[in-house]
Design a protein around this motif. Sequence first.
Motif, PDB file in Angstrom:
ATOM      1  N   PRO A   5     -12.091  -5.903  -7.444  1.00  0.00           N
ATOM      2  CA  PRO A   5     -10.948  -4.727  -7.566  1.00  0.00           C
ATOM      3  C   PRO A   5      -9.739  -4.959  -8.249  1.00  0.00           C
ATOM      4  CG  PRO A   5     -11.767  -4.949  -5.465  1.00  0.00           C
ATOM      5  CD  PRO A   5     -12.187  -6.348  -6.166  1.00  0.00           C
ATOM      6  N   GLY A   6      -9.445  -3.738  -9.128  1.00  0.00           N
ATOM      7  CA  GLY A   6      -7.978  -4.003  -9.975  1.00  0.00           C
ATOM      8  C   GLY A   6      -7.028  -3.095  -9.119  1.00  0.00           C
ATOM      9  N   GLY A  47      -8.623 -13.917 -17.013  1.00  0.00           N
ATOM     10  CA  GLY A  47      -7.791 -13.430 -16.051  1.00  0.00           C
ATOM     11  C   GLY A  47      -7.974 -11.910 -15.777  1.00  0.00           C
ATOM     12  N   THR A  48      -7.585 -11.657 -14.494  1.00  0.00           N
ATOM     13  CA  THR A  48      -7.978 -10.062 -14.219  1.00  0.00           C
ATOM     14  C   THR A  48      -6.689  -9.654 -13.502  1.00  0.00           C
ATOM     15  OG1 THR A  48      -9.379  -8.679 -12.967  1.00  0.00           O
ATOM     16  CG2 THR A  48      -8.869 -10.628 -11.789  1.00  0.00           C
ATOM     17  N   LEU A  49      -6.241  -8.237 -13.822  1.00  0.00           N
ATOM     18  CA  LEU A  49      -5.354  -7.711 -13.393  1.00  0.00           C
ATOM     19  C   LEU A  49      -5.223  -7.094 -12.054  1.00  0.00           C
ATOM     20  CD1 LEU A  49      -2.097  -6.829 -13.504  1.00  0.00           C
ATOM     21  CD2 LEU A  49      -2.976  -4.786 -14.964  1.00  0.00           C
ATOM     22  N   VAL A  50      -4.691  -7.233 -11.136  1.00  0.00           N
ATOM     23  CA  VAL A  50      -4.412  -6.757  -9.771  1.00  0.00           C
ATOM     24  C   VAL A  50      -3.518  -6.246  -9.324  1.00  0.00           C
ATOM     25  CG1 VAL A  50      -5.123  -7.054  -7.430  1.00  0.00           C
ATOM     26  CG2 VAL A  50      -6.551  -8.380  -8.892  1.00  0.00           C
ATOM     27  N   THR A  51      -3.503  -4.883  -9.241  1.00  0.00           N
ATOM     28  CA  THR A  51      -2.372  -4.085  -9.011  1.00  0.00           C
ATOM     29  C   THR A  51      -2.392  -3.690  -7.609  1.00  0.00           C
ATOM     30  OG1 THR A  51      -2.089  -3.265 -11.094  1.00  0.00           O
ATOM     31  CG2 THR A  51      -1.008  -1.958  -9.470  1.00  0.00           C
ATOM     32  N   LYS A 103      -4.510  -1.434  -1.884  1.00  0.00           N
ATOM     33  CA  LYS A 103      -3.533  -0.964  -1.199  1.00  0.00           C
ATOM     34  C   LYS A 103      -2.865  -1.980  -0.556  1.00  0.00           C
ATOM     35  CE  LYS A 103      -5.724   3.628  -0.374  1.00  0.00           C
ATOM     36  NZ  LYS A 103      -6.090   3.689  -1.934  1.00  0.00           N
ATOM     37  N   PRO A 104      -1.525  -1.494  -0.239  1.00  0.00           N
ATOM     38  CA  PRO A 104      -0.629  -2.373   0.507  1.00  0.00           C
ATOM     39  C   PRO A 104      -1.063  -2.684   1.791  1.00  0.00           C
ATOM     40  CG  PRO A 104       0.637  -0.854  -0.617  1.00  0.00           C
ATOM     41  CD  PRO A 104      -0.788  -0.388  -1.025  1.00  0.00           C
ATOM     42  N   SER A 105      -0.934  -3.744   2.129  1.00  0.00           N
ATOM     43  CA  SER A 105      -1.504  -4.428   3.792  1.00  0.00           C
ATOM     44  C   SER A 105      -2.990  -4.737   3.627  1.00  0.00           C
ATOM     45  CB  SER A 105      -0.918  -3.408   4.851  1.00  0.00           C
ATOM     46  OG  SER A 105      -1.946  -2.217   4.923  1.00  0.00           O
ATOM     47  N   GLN A 106      -3.685  -4.255   2.695  1.00  0.00           N
ATOM     48  CA  GLN A 106      -5.008  -4.685   2.703  1.00  0.00           C
ATOM     49  C   GLN A 106      -5.176  -6.156   2.163  1.00  0.00           C
ATOM     50  OE1 GLN A 106      -7.126  -1.357   0.795  1.00  0.00           O
ATOM     51  NE2 GLN A 106      -7.118  -0.155   2.697  1.00  0.00           N
ATOM     52  N   THR A 107      -6.379  -6.550   2.047  1.00  0.00           N
ATOM     53  CA  THR A 107      -6.781  -7.776   1.383  1.00  0.00           C
ATOM     54  C   THR A 107      -7.551  -7.767   0.114  1.00  0.00           C
ATOM     55  OG1 THR A 107      -7.364  -8.613   3.669  1.00  0.00           O
ATOM     56  CG2 THR A 107      -8.513  -9.907   1.807  1.00  0.00           C
ATOM     57  N   LEU A 108      -6.775  -8.564  -1.009  1.00  0.00           N
ATOM     58  CA  LEU A 108      -7.278  -8.713  -2.022  1.00  0.00           C
ATOM     59  C   LEU A 108      -8.417  -9.872  -2.163  1.00  0.00           C
ATOM     60  CD1 LEU A 108      -4.575  -9.652  -5.186  1.00  0.00           C
ATOM     61  CD2 LEU A 108      -6.798 -10.974  -4.912  1.00  0.00           C
ATOM     62  N   SER A 109      -9.514  -9.358  -2.743  1.00  0.00           N
ATOM     63  CA  SER A 109     -10.785 -10.354  -2.918  1.00  0.00           C
ATOM     64  C   SER A 109     -11.041 -10.394  -4.216  1.00  0.00           C
ATOM     65  CB  SER A 109     -11.799  -9.786  -1.928  1.00  0.00           C
ATOM     66  OG  SER A 109     -11.322  -9.778  -0.667  1.00  0.00           O
ATOM     67  N   LEU A 110     -11.176 -11.576  -4.730  1.00  0.00           N
ATOM     68  CA  LEU A 110     -11.726 -11.879  -6.168  1.00  0.00           C
ATOM     69  C   LEU A 110     -12.906 -12.845  -6.175  1.00  0.00           C
ATOM     70  CD1 LEU A 110      -8.302 -11.822  -7.983  1.00  0.00           C
ATOM     71  CD2 LEU A 110     -10.083 -10.057  -7.979  1.00  0.00           C
ATOM     72  N   THR A 111     -13.888 -13.069  -7.027  1.00  0.00           N
ATOM     73  CA  THR A 111     -14.772 -13.866  -7.144  1.00  0.00           C
ATOM     74  C   THR A 111     -14.727 -14.401  -8.568  1.00  0.00           C
ATOM     75  OG1 THR A 111     -16.217 -12.676  -5.437  1.00  0.00           O
ATOM     76  CG2 THR A 111     -17.128 -14.392  -7.217  1.00  0.00           C
ATOM     77  N   ASP A 114       2.442  -8.913  -5.004  1.00  0.00           N
ATOM     78  CA  ASP A 114       1.142  -9.591  -5.174  1.00  0.00           C
ATOM     79  C   ASP A 114       0.529  -9.074  -6.430  1.00  0.00           C
ATOM     80  OD1 ASP A 114       0.924  -9.615  -1.733  1.00  0.00           O
ATOM     81  OD2 ASP A 114       1.307 -11.543  -2.948  1.00  0.00           O
ATOM     82  N   THR A 115       1.095  -8.115  -7.080  1.00  0.00           N
ATOM     83  CA  THR A 115       0.714  -7.376  -8.311  1.00  0.00           C
ATOM     84  C   THR A 115       0.944  -8.586  -9.464  1.00  0.00           C
ATOM     85  OG1 THR A 115       1.123  -5.363  -7.531  1.00  0.00           O
ATOM     86  CG2 THR A 115       1.049  -5.849 -10.123  1.00  0.00           C
ATOM     87  N   ALA A 116      -0.245  -8.775 -10.035  1.00  0.00           N
ATOM     88  CA  ALA A 116      -0.280 -10.125 -11.088  1.00  0.00           C
ATOM     89  C   ALA A 116      -1.715 -10.112 -11.905  1.00  0.00           C
ATOM     90  CB  ALA A 116      -0.007 -11.446 -10.326  1.00  0.00           C
TER      91      ALA A 116
END
Lengths: 108, 118
Positions: free
Chosen positions: B9-10, B111-115, B13-21, B91-93
């Motif tokens: 996901p790009g 690279g992938t942008l996560v906001t 939401k704040p407080s949630q978990t960022l997941s990347l593969t 953590d936006t990067a």
Amino acid sequence: SYVLTQPPSVSVAPGKTASITCGGNNIGTISVHWYQQKAGQAPVLVVFDDSDRPSGIPERFSGSKSGNTATLTISRVEAGDEADYYCQVWDSSSAHVVFGGGTELTVL
Amino acid sequence: QVQLQESGPGLVKPSQTLSLTCTVSGGSISSGSYYWSWIRQPAGKGLEWIGRIYTSGSTNYNPSLKSRVTISVDTSKNQFSLKLSSVTAADTAVYYCARASRRGLDYWGQGTLVTVSS
């Protein structure tokens, strides 16, 4: 934790030599790697183990170390060398990778 | 030629978990003495190492993120993954995956942008 210090910016005229430094405590005892990152792109490894070049990297890129400073030297600088450059080491005391803050190379 | 590709996901939401593969192609993730790594870069800032995993499953994490980071590997899919919990705007990067050895980080994903935003 381990800190690597790089100058924020370096400027050089085309055809001249650019030197980008990376300072760190006892850096002489650990391997230093260098990366080039052009705008909007992923970093590319240009020097590993202080002074070796990956396949495909021009001989104009070289690395060296002296005392507490590692240096990336770019000879016969071209406009296409304009990029951010990062040094990197492995901090064995805390088991993690450390990057320098990066140096923006401007070709005048 | 080894290639790495980040996906996920790009927007988180704040407080949630960022997941990347990160999907590795052009070679087996299990072969060789490589560490599979995650690095991130906030806009206009430098590179920050997040952590790495060896194919045995052993991990190393950035001490500043360790309490929130989990990196795992799925050798059957030739993938490794990043989970970063309790995210904030800081953590936006752009998040990169990369292959590491004693010779440095020699292959990188694009690279992938996560906001992080509500």
